[in-house]
Design a protein around this motif. Structure first.
Motif, short mmCIF file in Angstrom:
data_model
loop_
_atom_site.label_atom_id
_atom_site.label_comp_id
_atom_site.label_asym_id
_atom_site.label_seq_id
_atom_site.Cartn_x
_atom_site.Cartn_y
_atom_site.Cartn_z
N LYS A 134 33.69 28.40 63.50
CA LYS A 134 32.29 28.02 63.54
C LYS A 134 31.45 29.06 64.28
N TYR A 135 32.04 29.70 65.31
CA TYR A 135 31.31 30.69 66.11
C TYR A 135 32.13 31.99 66.15
N GLU A 190 31.32 35.00 66.32
CA GLU A 190 30.82 36.02 67.24
C GLU A 190 31.38 35.87 68.65
N ARG A 191 31.97 34.70 68.97
CA ARG A 191 32.52 34.48 70.32
C ARG A 191 34.04 34.60 70.34
N TYR A 215 36.27 28.91 66.72
CA TYR A 215 36.00 30.30 66.39
C TYR A 215 35.64 30.50 64.92
N THR A 262 27.31 25.00 73.44
CA THR A 262 28.22 26.01 72.88
C THR A 262 27.55 27.36 72.74
N GLN A 263 26.38 27.55 73.38
CA GLN A 263 25.74 28.86 73.36
C GLN A 263 26.48 29.82 74.28
#
Length: 474
Positions: free
Chosen positions: A467-468, A470-471, A465, A426-427
């Motif tokens: 959780k992440y 920034e993406r 989103y 998931t990077q």
């Protein structure tokens, strides 16, 4: 009889030819005895359309015909039938070795001397095909060709109709076996489209036999063009003809003898300059050679045209159904599948799953790294789905969204595949999926299943989103 005077009495390019016959009925030299000025010009004049196709450009009376054109068994057979059997002959053909068409006429003449027989050969050369000349054939031949055309043009089932056409050709040839082989020169591959046999014991599957018997039968197929040697076809009627084939193509000749083939008709299916395949007839009735040749010269022209048309339609269907970038089916194909399931023409089996998959962070990758990087990620995502759900229908529903229709799969197996997809990194810059699915072990309402899977996918994307952040899409 003054043969030169006879040739000069014709206005079209004409020559007088002779055929030598041995006591056993076989023939020897076939010679061009003499020719009128237009005929000699077809050999010697650089301005004549035939000039570049001649092996030699100096006419020498009473020379073997092979001095000017390659040895051609079809031409020799026509010469023999005309000179010795006294059968007039006419055809309009395009030999592969020439870039023009030949309208030829052969007429027997009463000038026989001992074992040498004579006939007049007249020809007219045309730069392209003239349809009125192509249709100028015997009534029986025209009827057979017309019947083939009507069948092919009126069909809704191309394969079934082609089976009928090949069966008709087998009846015409009275052959043990007739087969239509499609070829692909780029892929060096072949497939059998249709076949017909004279008896149950001859009704073996040709394609299976060829693949089981030969390491790569295409190695033999690609030798056929040289064996035909620029003629319109190859017709082997006897042992003498087989000797010629043995000289040109000993490997193929030996393979024919191993399966007890004594006579063969081999016609290339030409469309423009491309060879689409071949029709062959094994152990045919040689008494019908003239009728077979006349019929197939026209019939194969139309068969090749219909095959080319069918291949074009298949290609257009493929283009309209597949996503060029990812190689999976596109939204149009997905909609057609859904419509056919709803209409009941395409029934889904028990144990069916609808999976919606969305590629996370694609917009960010497009914005930061360019669309080339985004396209690369889409291809990788499609490859992962194809590897994970091999054998299932996979569609690019649009943008970064895919749908998978998996059938005959247990819920446990499905959950294992979903788990595999969630293992991907998931990077930023790597493949990451949001997923939603609907599984059924009974009758499934595909519209409801798609709606459920879609909602669950978007719920999964929302969690991603969170959780992440920034993406998240801008």
């Amino acid at each position: 009889m003054d043969l030169q005077q006879l040739a000069d009495s014709f206005e079209p390019m004409t020559c007088i030819m002779s055929v030598q016959v041995f006591d056993d009925g076989s023939y020897g030299n076939i010679r061009i005895v003499c020719g009128n000025n237009p005929y000699v010009a077809s050999i010697e004049s650089p301005d004549n359309i035939a000039f570049s196709g001649m092996l030699k450009n100096k006419f020498i009376p009473d020379s073997p015909y092979e001095k000017y054109i390659p040895k051609d068994l079809n031409f020799e057979d026509a010469c023999y039938r005309c000179a010795v059997l006294k059968k007039p002959f006419h055809t309009y053909i395009h030999p592969e070795r020439y870039d023009f068409w030949v309208d030829m006429y052969m007429m027997p003449i009463a000038a026989d001397e001992g074992n040498t027989y004579y006939f007049a050969y007249s020809q007219e050369l045309t730069a392209g095909a003239i349809s009125s000349r192509m249709s100028n054939v015997d009534a029986n031949v025209a009827s057979a060709v017309l019947e083939t055309c009507i069948k092919l043009r009126g069909t809704n089932d191309f394969k079934h109709t082609m089976d009928e056409v090949i069966s008709d050709i087998r009846d015409l040839c009275e052959a043990d076996k007739v087969c239509l082989i499609l070829t692909d020169a780029q892929k060096r591959s072949f497939s059998v489209l249709s076949e017909a046999a004279s008896s149950p014991e001859r009704n073996y599957p040709v394609e299976k036999y060829l693949r089981d018997t030969y390491e790569d039968f295409y190695d033999i197929i690609e030798t056929w063009e040289d064996t035909i040697a620029g003629s319109t076809c190859l017709i082997i009627q006897n042992e003498n003809d087989m000797k010629v084939v043995s000289e040109r193509n000993p490997v193929w000749c030996d393979s024919l003898k191993k399966v007890d083939v004594h006579t063969i008709v081999l016609y290339p299916l030409k469309y423009g300059k491309a060879t689409l395949g071949y029709i062959w007839a094994l152990n045919f009735d040689t008494e019908k050679t003239a009728q077979i040749r006349a019929t197939l010269e026209s019939t194969t022209y139309f068969i090749a045209s219909e095959i080319a048309n069918q291949q074009l339609m298949d290609k257009l269907k493929e283009i309209s159904s597949f996503d060029i970038l990812t190689g999976v089916m596109n939204r149009n194909a997905m909609n057609q599948k859904v419509d056919s399931v709803i209409a009941g023409t395409d029934k889904l089996p028990p144990q069916t799953a609808v999976i919606f998959v969305d590629l996370n962070g694609l917009k960010q990758i497009n914005d930061n790294g360019g669309h080339a990087n985004g396209d690369r990620l889409l291809k990788q995502a499609a490859d992962i789905l194809k590897e994970t759900f091999g054998g299932s229908d996979i569609y690019r529903a649009g943008g970064d969204e895919f749908m998978v229709l998996a059938t005959e799969i247990s819920e446990k197996a499905l959950e294992e595949k979903i788990k595999q997809l969630r293992l991907y990194q998931t990077q930023p810059g790597s493949v990451s999926f949001s997923l939603g699915y609907c599984y059924s072990e009974g009758e499934i309402d595909i519209r409801q299943a798609m709606s459920t899977a879609d909602k669950l996918m978007y719920k999964d994307k929302q969690l991603f989103y969170e959780k992440y952040p920034e993406r998240k899409r801008k």
